[in-house]
Design an enzyme around this catalytic site. Structure first.
Site, PDB file in Angstrom:
ATOM      1  N   THR A  16     -35.783 -22.756  28.347  1.00 39.17           N
ATOM      2  CA  THR A  16     -35.662 -24.206  28.248  1.00 39.17           C
ATOM      3  C   THR A  16     -34.308 -24.673  28.786  1.00 39.17           C
ATOM      4  O   THR A  16     -34.234 -25.701  29.477  1.00 39.17           O
ATOM      5  CB  THR A  16     -35.872 -24.675  26.803  1.00 39.17           C
ATOM      6  OG1 THR A  16     -37.175 -24.238  26.380  1.00 39.17           O
ATOM      7  CG2 THR A  16     -35.778 -26.181  26.678  1.00 39.17           C
ATOM      8  N   LYS A  32     -44.390 -28.199  29.917  1.00 37.42           N
ATOM      9  CA  LYS A  32     -44.614 -26.974  29.163  1.00 37.42           C
ATOM     10  C   LYS A  32     -46.039 -27.062  28.617  1.00 37.42           C
ATOM     11  O   LYS A  32     -46.265 -27.565  27.530  1.00 37.42           O
ATOM     12  CB  LYS A  32     -43.584 -26.821  28.046  1.00 37.42           C
ATOM     13  CG  LYS A  32     -43.597 -25.435  27.422  1.00 37.42           C
ATOM     14  CD  LYS A  32     -42.357 -25.191  26.586  1.00 37.42           C
ATOM     15  CE  LYS A  32     -42.358 -23.761  26.071  1.00 37.42           C
ATOM     16  NZ  LYS A  32     -41.140 -23.450  25.332  1.00 37.42           N
ATOM     17  N   GLU A  54     -42.606 -24.570  32.409  1.00 35.69           N
ATOM     18  CA  GLU A  54     -42.053 -23.534  31.545  1.00 35.69           C
ATOM     19  C   GLU A  54     -43.155 -22.879  30.721  1.00 35.69           C
ATOM     20  O   GLU A  54     -43.932 -23.550  30.049  1.00 35.69           O
ATOM     21  CB  GLU A  54     -41.012 -24.140  30.599  1.00 35.69           C
ATOM     22  CG  GLU A  54     -40.380 -23.111  29.696  1.00 35.69           C
ATOM     23  CD  GLU A  54     -39.431 -23.712  28.682  1.00 35.69           C
ATOM     24  OE1 GLU A  54     -39.183 -23.044  27.669  1.00 35.69           O
ATOM     25  OE2 GLU A  54     -38.936 -24.833  28.889  1.00 35.69           O
ATOM     26  N   GLY A  55     -43.200 -21.559  30.777  1.00 33.61           N
ATOM     27  CA  GLY A  55     -44.144 -20.810  29.973  1.00 33.61           C
ATOM     28  C   GLY A  55     -43.664 -20.685  28.537  1.00 33.61           C
ATOM     29  O   GLY A  55     -42.526 -21.007  28.206  1.00 33.61           O
ATOM     30  N   ALA A  56     -44.529 -20.198  27.681  1.00 35.46           N
ATOM     31  CA  ALA A  56     -44.199 -19.971  26.271  1.00 35.46           C
ATOM     32  C   ALA A  56     -44.061 -18.471  26.046  1.00 35.46           C
ATOM     33  O   ALA A  56     -44.952 -17.703  26.415  1.00 35.46           O
ATOM     34  CB  ALA A  56     -45.285 -20.546  25.375  1.00 35.46           C
ATOM     35  N   GLY A  57     -42.943 -18.054  25.471  1.00 27.88           N
ATOM     36  CA  GLY A  57     -42.742 -16.630  25.211  1.00 27.88           C
ATOM     37  C   GLY A  57     -42.646 -15.829  26.488  1.00 27.88           C
ATOM     38  O   GLY A  57     -42.082 -16.279  27.474  1.00 27.88           O
TER      39      GLY A  57
END
Length: 163
Positions: A16, A32, A54-57
């Site tokens: 982030t 996201k 932006e990806g998660a994890g």
């Protein structure tokens, strides 16, 4: 869609912050999709601006019973940047992330390291991962906004880097 996909070796790794830096430099659009709950095919079409997605994890985070984050990355066909820590264990985590992407025919454009500068990790990731470390981002103060002084460019940015 013109943009970059920002993924990481883990959650809470600096994706982030790096996305915010890119947005400040490009005046692009941040998205996201996992957190906003909107699938890729429902994204607004704004082709005139750079998208920072932006990806998660990490790349092997399950999205549902049949798909992982890497599947969404592959479907979006955007250049991929990996954000990784400079802490102990980063060489292994980063190389595993690179391998997971390349095995699925997703070829990351580079790595951004987040944390204190560590030349040994930097060189090991470049050597064993056959990839460029594009930048090291080290923030020593509370974040209100990210400036160029917070980001230390360690390589000349490649020609595809158009912000």
């Amino acid at each position: 869609m013109k943009g970059l996909f920002i993924t990481g070796t883990n959650t809470d790794i600096g994706k982030t912050l790096w996305s915010a830096y890119l947005l400040a430099r490009s005046r692009g659009i941040y998205w996201k999709p996992i957190q906003c709950g909107k699938p890729y095919d429902s994204a607004p079409n704004n082709t005139g601006r750079l998208w920072i997605v932006e990806g998660a994890g990490g790349v092997l985070v399950p999205l549902n019973d049949t798909h992982m984050m890497v599947d969404m990355i592959s479907m979006m066909c955007l250049p991929v940047i990996i954000v990784a820590s400079t802490r102990l264990g980063t060489i292994n985590h980063t190389l595993l992330t690179i391998e997971a992407l390349r095995t699925r025919h997703v070829f990351p454009r580079g790595v951004v390291l987040y944390g204190e500068q560590d030349e040994d990790n930097h060189h090991a990731i470049e050597h064993y991962g056959n990839i460029k470390v594009l930048s090291t981002m080290c923030v020593h103060k509370p974040i209100r906004h990210i400036t160029d002084q917070d980001v230390h460019i360690t390589h000349h940015m490649p020609s595809w880097w158009t912000l």
